[in-house]
Every structure is written in C-alpha cells, then in structure tokens.
Design a protein around this motif. Structure first.
Motif, PDB file in Angstrom:
ATOM      1  N   LYS A 153      11.176  30.705 -30.670  1.00 51.64           N
ATOM      2  CA  LYS A 153      10.404  29.997 -29.656  1.00 51.64           C
ATOM      3  C   LYS A 153      11.361  29.534 -28.553  1.00 51.64           C
ATOM      4  O   LYS A 153      11.998  28.501 -28.655  1.00 51.64           O
ATOM      5  CB  LYS A 153       9.678  28.798 -30.286  1.00 51.64           C
ATOM      6  N   TYR A 154      11.429  30.325 -27.473  1.00 44.27           N
ATOM      7  CA  TYR A 154      12.299  29.976 -26.351  1.00 44.27           C
ATOM      8  C   TYR A 154      11.560  29.179 -25.286  1.00 44.27           C
ATOM      9  O   TYR A 154      12.186  28.570 -24.426  1.00 44.27           O
ATOM     10  CB  TYR A 154      12.887  31.243 -25.731  1.00 44.27           C
ATOM     11  N   LEU A 187       5.478  33.201 -23.808  1.00 41.07           N
ATOM     12  CA  LEU A 187       5.038  34.320 -22.973  1.00 41.07           C
ATOM     13  C   LEU A 187       5.950  35.528 -23.114  1.00 41.07           C
ATOM     14  O   LEU A 187       5.494  36.670 -23.192  1.00 41.07           O
ATOM     15  CB  LEU A 187       4.974  33.888 -21.503  1.00 41.07           C
ATOM     16  N   HIS A 188       7.235  35.301 -23.130  1.00 41.48           N
ATOM     17  CA  HIS A 188       8.206  36.388 -23.193  1.00 41.48           C
ATOM     18  C   HIS A 188       7.998  37.225 -24.450  1.00 41.48           C
ATOM     19  O   HIS A 188       8.027  38.465 -24.401  1.00 41.48           O
ATOM     20  CB  HIS A 188       9.621  35.792 -23.162  1.00 41.48           C
ATOM     21  N   LYS A 189       7.789  36.576 -25.566  1.00 42.94           N
ATOM     22  CA  LYS A 189       7.632  37.279 -26.838  1.00 42.94           C
ATOM     23  C   LYS A 189       6.194  37.689 -27.129  1.00 42.94           C
ATOM     24  O   LYS A 189       5.930  38.359 -28.128  1.00 42.94           O
ATOM     25  CB  LYS A 189       8.158  36.396 -27.983  1.00 42.94           C
ATOM     26  N   GLY A 190       5.263  37.277 -26.266  1.00 42.23           N
ATOM     27  CA  GLY A 190       3.870  37.677 -26.451  1.00 42.23           C
ATOM     28  C   GLY A 190       3.105  36.856 -27.461  1.00 42.23           C
ATOM     29  O   GLY A 190       2.076  37.297 -27.988  1.00 42.23           O
ATOM     30  N   TYR A 191       3.577  35.630 -27.722  1.00 39.27           N
ATOM     31  CA  TYR A 191       2.877  34.783 -28.687  1.00 39.27           C
ATOM     32  C   TYR A 191       1.451  34.492 -28.242  1.00 39.27           C
ATOM     33  O   TYR A 191       0.522  34.459 -29.062  1.00 39.27           O
ATOM     34  CB  TYR A 191       3.652  33.477 -28.886  1.00 39.27           C
ATOM     35  N   ASP A 192       1.252  34.298 -26.943  1.00 43.86           N
ATOM     36  CA  ASP A 192      -0.093  34.022 -26.436  1.00 43.86           C
ATOM     37  C   ASP A 192      -1.041  35.193 -26.694  1.00 43.86           C
ATOM     38  O   ASP A 192      -2.199  35.004 -27.094  1.00 43.86           O
ATOM     39  CB  ASP A 192      -0.040  33.696 -24.941  1.00 43.86           C
ATOM     40  N   LEU A 193      -0.552  36.417 -26.503  1.00 44.88           N
ATOM     41  CA  LEU A 193      -1.371  37.600 -26.773  1.00 44.88           C
ATOM     42  C   LEU A 193      -1.647  37.752 -28.267  1.00 44.88           C
ATOM     43  O   LEU A 193      -2.738  38.148 -28.670  1.00 44.88           O
ATOM     44  CB  LEU A 193      -0.681  38.853 -26.242  1.00 44.88           C
TER      45      LEU A 193
END
Length: 411
Positions: free
Chosen positions: A229-230, A235-241
C-alpha cells in the motif's frame, strides 16, 4: 576542590573517548572488501526481493558487506530502528551475522565494487561513492525514482551516468533499455539486460503446501490481491479496480471470496457489501505465502501506470511472480506491452482495465475450472523457468565478477 575543573576534565575525557571509539569503528570497517552493497531498506524482511538478491551475494561473495541507511523503512509502514531489524535478520540468517551495518557518509570504505538497486539509491549514494573512489554497478528497476520522461529522473540519470566511477547498469524491462539508449544516457555496451527480477523462488518452491482445489478441497473460489500500500486507494496497483471487480462478482456468486495482502485496510475503500466475502491480512513476509497461496485459485493484479506521470511497474510485479511460482493462476494487466516471456491464455491471462471484461474473463475460467487449473500449472512451470533464483542470479554474478576483476572472492 574545584568542581568546575573536575567537571570540565570529565567532559574532555568523554569527548576524547568518543573520538577514539569513532576512529576505532571507522578503522575496523575500512578493510578491503570485494563487494559492498548500499541500500536504504535492507535487511527489512518485508522487502523479500532484496533479501533474496543480497543474501545471494553475501553467500557467494564471503568478502562482502551491506551498508544500510534504513531511511526507507517508513515506505513500508515500519517505525523501527535499524539495530532491531538487523537483530531479527540475523536470527533468520545467522550465517550473515555482522554483514549488515549502518551507513555512515564519513566512513572510509575500500572495495573492488559497489552495488545497489533503484535510481534513488544510486543517486543518493553517488557522492559517497566518488568520495571513496569506488567503481559501481546498479540495477535500474522500475520505481524507486525512475519515471519515464520526467525532469527529476533525467537529472538523476545524467548525474549517475556521468560519474567516472560508473561501470555497468542492469535493466530488467525493455522500455527501460530503450529509454536509456534513446536519451543517450549510456551505450548498449554499458547496459546488461536481464528480464524479470530476483524473487525468493527457492523458498517458495521448496516449501509448497498441497494445493487446495475449488469444490474438491474447499467450498470457496478464492481470488487474492497482493501489493504494498503506497497510497490510500492503491491506484497504482489497481486496488480500486480489484474492489470493483470483487463487488460485482460477489453480488452474483456466494462462493467467491477475496483476500487482501500488503497493508490495505477496510477503511481505504468502502467494502461493507463484501463484509462476509473479504479478508484482510496486512503486510506479510515470505514464510506466510506458501500456505496462503495453496488455497488461492487466482491472483488478480489490475495495476496501471497512474501513480506518478512516467511511473510504471515491471512486468509482472514481484508479488505476481511469487504467486505464479506457488501455483496460482495469474491474471494481470500489461499496459506497456512489457511481456517478453509468457504466453497469454496458456501461462497467464492478460486482462484489460475494464471491470466488466475482467469479471467476464474470471467467470469463464470459474465455469471452466479445469482450464484454470491447467493454466496455473503451465504458468508455474514457466515462472519456475524464468524466475528460478539461479537463472536470475547467474548473469548478475557474472557481471559483478567481471567488474570486480580477476581476484574477486566469488564462489
């Protein structure tokens, strides 16, 4: 009796003792090393790829040392001192006791070669390296201050590659190679292209737990998301998606369960509707994953370059590689077309960033579970070939040995 004079003499004695102690410490660590590794986060065990790579060097090059600033512990949410981290590290790896020390800019270091990873590291250490007249090699991984077409990145690259101490750079993604050449930062002869990254494949593949299969050994279809978790919404890792996909799938299928590893919490994005279908594990070290992955059907990584302009992940991420090595089917994006080693739909599944399409793809393999199992098996074989630790490390060791010269202590 003049108490003030006595106090003054004691203070002078204390200063003198501290000075002698400092000089002794510098002297004791100014021996000639073959390889000195500089880093900002080692030996924190949460950085598994550093542990895998640096330990390999320490094992194959006995006359080596790691100097750490520990300044990046906070990036992984760790509020802990270097001494405690070193103590824990030495409990797990007693053979490397005394091999990790605190970095000190004023320390005299003698070595045949300096090594580090990431742009920020080599840039932050470059003055120290030049002050000590040390040749260096570094790996330019994605991240760590390296952002395509960014002014700050170009400034750092210019400074580093202009150094008379620069010997070679290792790059792991083809867009990195192309960027360095196109921008004329260095010549092809100065670049070593080694696709992928170093992951603890030996730890994962030597400690595999019996695989649990959907409707055979368990009643749930298990999908995991594994990434540090940065930033809050990931968003960068696509957690929201990932959460959007989870909500859609859970609304249609009661037996889908979702697993989050890496620091994200239920409060980052509203997951109330998933309350009975989601589990959060926090940050975990390598020893957690063999058992965990034995119960996962697939890992979903919808990451995209959206964190900072020009920032990107390597393909695949280290977490994805570890999951695939453990026999988990890999579903991931490849927004920059970096894949050069794996067959889509045979060894992994390249997904889009469209939530509906991701759900449809997952449901197809859920309905055709035998195809998912075969995909996972073929993926595991492919990743064991490409990410085998010896396969990854041998060209690195060969390069480092060449740069150190003929009298290095590499095994």
């Amino acid at each position: 009796m003049d108490l003030r004079k006595i106090r003054s003499d004691l203070e002078k004695s204390q200063i003198w003792l501290e000075k002698i102690k400092s000089e002794l410490e510098v002297s004791s660590h100014s021996q000639n090393y073959d390889l000195v590794i500089l880093d900002d986060i080692f030996p924190l065990r949460l950085s598994a790829f550093r542990i895998a790579e640096y330990n390999y060097y320490l094992n194959t090059c006995p006359n080596s040392l790691v100097l750490s600033t520990a300044t990046a512990f906070s990036l992984l949410g760790q509020n802990i001192g270097l001494a405690d981290v070193v103590q824990e590290y030495e409990c797990f790896y007693p053979q490397f006791k005394g091999k990790v020390m605190e970095f000190d800019f004023n320390r005299l270091v003698k070595a045949k070669l300096i090594y580090t990873i990431f742009l920020n590291n080599i840039f932050n250490f470059i003055d120290f390296i030049e002050k000590n007249h040390l040749p260096f090699v570094f790996t330019l991984y994605p991240g760590g201050g390296f952002h395509i077409e960014e002014e700050a990145t170009n400034h750092k690259l210019t400074r580093v590659f202009a150094s008379p101490n620069f010997k070679k750079v290792i790059v792991t993604q083809r867009n990195t190679y192309e960027y360095l050449i196109d921008k004329k930062f260095c010549t092809p002869k100065q670049i070593e292209f080694i696709y992928g990254c170093v992951v603890p494949s030996d730890k994962l593949t030597s400690n595999l737990y019996p695989k649990k299969y959907y409707k055979q050994n368990k009643f749930t279809f298990d999908i995991c998301f594994v990434a540090y978790k940065y930033q809050p919404t990931g968003l960068h890792k696509g957690y929201d998606l990932f959460i959007e996909v989870a909500k859609k799938l859970a609304s249609k299928h009661d037996d889908f369960h979702f697993h989050i590893v890496g620091g994200h919490e239920p409060t980052d994005i509203d997951v109330i509707v998933l309350e009975n279908n989601i589990t959060f594990y926090g940050q975990k070290t390598t020893d957690f994953f063999p058992d965990f992955y034995s119960g996962m059907d697939l890992i979903l990584s919808p990451n995209r370059p959206a964190y900072i302009p020009g920032a990107f992940d390597g393909f695949p991420t280290g977490a994805c590689a570890e999951a695939a090595l453990s026999g988990v089917a890999l579903f991931c994006t490849d927004c920059l077309n970096l894949n050069v080693a794996f067959k889509d739909r045979e060894e992994l599944v390249i997904i889009s960033l469209n939530v509906e399409e991701i759900c449809e793809t997952i449901e197809y393999f859920w309905q055709n579970y035998n195809k998912l199992s075969e995909l996972a098996k073929q993926g595991q074989l492919a990743f064991q070939r490409v990410f085998n630790i010896d396969y990854q490390m041998n060209p690195r060791l060969r390069l480092i040995s060449e740069c150190m010269g003929p009298k290095s202590s590499l095994k």
